[in-house]
Design a protein around this motif. Structure first.
Motif, short mmCIF file in Angstrom:
data_model
loop_
_atom_site.label_atom_id
_atom_site.label_comp_id
_atom_site.label_asym_id
_atom_site.label_seq_id
_atom_site.Cartn_x
_atom_site.Cartn_y
_atom_site.Cartn_z
N PHE A 123 -3.64 10.73 1.32
CA PHE A 123 -3.57 9.36 0.83
C PHE A 123 -3.29 9.28 -0.67
O PHE A 123 -2.80 8.27 -1.14
N PHE A 124 -3.63 10.33 -1.42
CA PHE A 124 -3.42 10.23 -2.86
C PHE A 124 -2.72 11.44 -3.47
O PHE A 124 -2.62 11.57 -4.68
N PRO A 133 -5.61 15.71 -9.70
CA PRO A 133 -5.09 14.40 -10.11
C PRO A 133 -4.29 13.72 -8.99
O PRO A 133 -3.66 14.38 -8.16
N ILE A 134 -4.30 12.40 -9.00
CA ILE A 134 -3.54 11.61 -8.03
C ILE A 134 -2.05 11.95 -8.15
O ILE A 134 -1.55 12.20 -9.24
N ASN A 135 -1.37 11.97 -7.02
CA ASN A 135 0.07 12.24 -6.90
C ASN A 135 0.45 13.69 -7.19
O ASN A 135 1.63 13.99 -7.40
N SER A 136 -0.51 14.59 -7.20
CA SER A 136 -0.20 16.01 -7.37
C SER A 136 0.46 16.55 -6.11
O SER A 136 0.20 16.07 -5.01
N LYS A 137 1.30 17.55 -6.29
CA LYS A 137 1.89 18.26 -5.15
C LYS A 137 0.90 19.33 -4.73
O LYS A 137 0.54 20.19 -5.53
N PHE A 146 4.47 23.61 -5.99
CA PHE A 146 3.23 22.85 -5.90
C PHE A 146 2.47 22.90 -7.22
O PHE A 146 2.66 23.79 -8.04
N ASP A 147 1.60 21.90 -7.39
CA ASP A 147 0.72 21.85 -8.55
C ASP A 147 -0.59 22.58 -8.28
O ASP A 147 -1.16 23.21 -9.17
N PHE A 148 -1.07 22.46 -7.02
CA PHE A 148 -2.33 23.08 -6.63
C PHE A 148 -2.22 23.60 -5.20
O PHE A 148 -1.51 23.03 -4.38
N ILE A 149 -2.97 24.66 -4.93
CA ILE A 149 -3.10 25.16 -3.57
C ILE A 149 -4.60 25.21 -3.27
O ILE A 149 -5.37 25.79 -4.02
N ILE A 150 -4.97 24.54 -2.19
CA ILE A 150 -6.38 24.46 -1.81
C ILE A 150 -6.65 25.51 -0.74
O ILE A 150 -6.04 25.48 0.33
N ILE A 151 -7.53 26.43 -1.05
CA ILE A 151 -7.90 27.49 -0.10
C ILE A 151 -9.09 26.99 0.72
O ILE A 151 -10.16 26.75 0.18
N THR A 152 -8.86 26.85 2.03
CA THR A 152 -9.90 26.32 2.90
C THR A 152 -10.56 27.41 3.73
O THR A 152 -11.35 27.11 4.62
N VAL A 153 -10.26 28.66 3.43
CA VAL A 153 -10.88 29.80 4.12
C VAL A 153 -12.32 29.90 3.64
O VAL A 153 -12.57 29.96 2.43
N MET A 176 0.84 -1.18 0.00
CA MET A 176 0.00 0.00 0.00
C MET A 176 0.89 1.25 0.00
O MET A 176 1.88 1.32 0.69
N PHE A 177 0.52 2.23 -0.79
CA PHE A 177 1.27 3.47 -0.89
C PHE A 177 0.87 4.43 0.22
O PHE A 177 -0.30 4.63 0.48
N PHE A 178 1.86 4.99 0.90
CA PHE A 178 1.60 6.04 1.87
C PHE A 178 2.43 7.25 1.51
O PHE A 178 3.61 7.14 1.20
N ASN A 179 1.81 8.40 1.53
CA ASN A 179 2.50 9.65 1.30
C ASN A 179 3.61 9.81 2.32
O ASN A 179 3.43 9.51 3.50
N THR A 180 4.77 10.27 1.88
CA THR A 180 5.91 10.41 2.79
C THR A 180 5.66 11.44 3.88
O THR A 180 6.31 11.41 4.92
N ASN A 181 4.73 12.34 3.68
CA ASN A 181 4.43 13.35 4.69
C ASN A 181 3.29 12.93 5.62
O ASN A 181 2.84 13.71 6.44
N PHE A 182 2.84 11.69 5.48
CA PHE A 182 1.69 11.20 6.24
C PHE A 182 1.87 11.45 7.74
O PHE A 182 1.05 12.10 8.37
#
Length: 126
Positions: free
Chosen positions: A59-60, A36-40, A89-96, A1-7
């Protein structure tokens, strides 16, 4: 199973948050676009929605940074928004969730040469 290194680096932040057991909040959001999966990915804002996004995304995708105005309270795992330009990074998610706050974050990012194609929003879902 793949785990993100920053998990493990970021998971402790989420588990220790008071929102971990908030069943009303978790999963009650949607992203404004698919990532997309594996995006930064970076997360901007580490309130309840930021923590929920972190829990779902690590997780992805590769979480490469979390930014928040109250960065000093979180033992250097949360970065100052001023450091966003140093992050690849590929994407920045704004959660505000506050509309004025969102506009301010978008203005800050675009003034710092972040393409609007990389900006993703969290939208509250009933």
């Amino acid at each position: 199973m793949f785990f993100n290194t920053n998990f493990f680096k970021y998971f402790s932040l989420y588990v220790s948050s008071k929102d971990f057991n908030n069943k009303k909040l978790i999963k009650k959001y949607e992203l404004s676009r698919d990532i997309p999966i594996n995006s930064k990915v970076c997360i901007y804002g580490f309130g309840p929605y930021g923590r929920a996004v972190l829990c779902d995304m690590f997780f992805f995708s590769k979480i490469v940074g979390i930014f928040d105005m109250v960065y000093s309270k979180n033992l250097n795992k949360i970065l100052s928004p001023d450091k966003v330009t140093n992050c690849n990074f590929d994407f920045i998610i704004i959660t505000v969730m506050n509309e004025n706050g969102r506009r301010g974050v978008v203005n800050f990012l675009t003034n710092n040469k972040v393409s609007t194609d990389k900006i993703v929003f969290v939208n509250y879902k009933e």
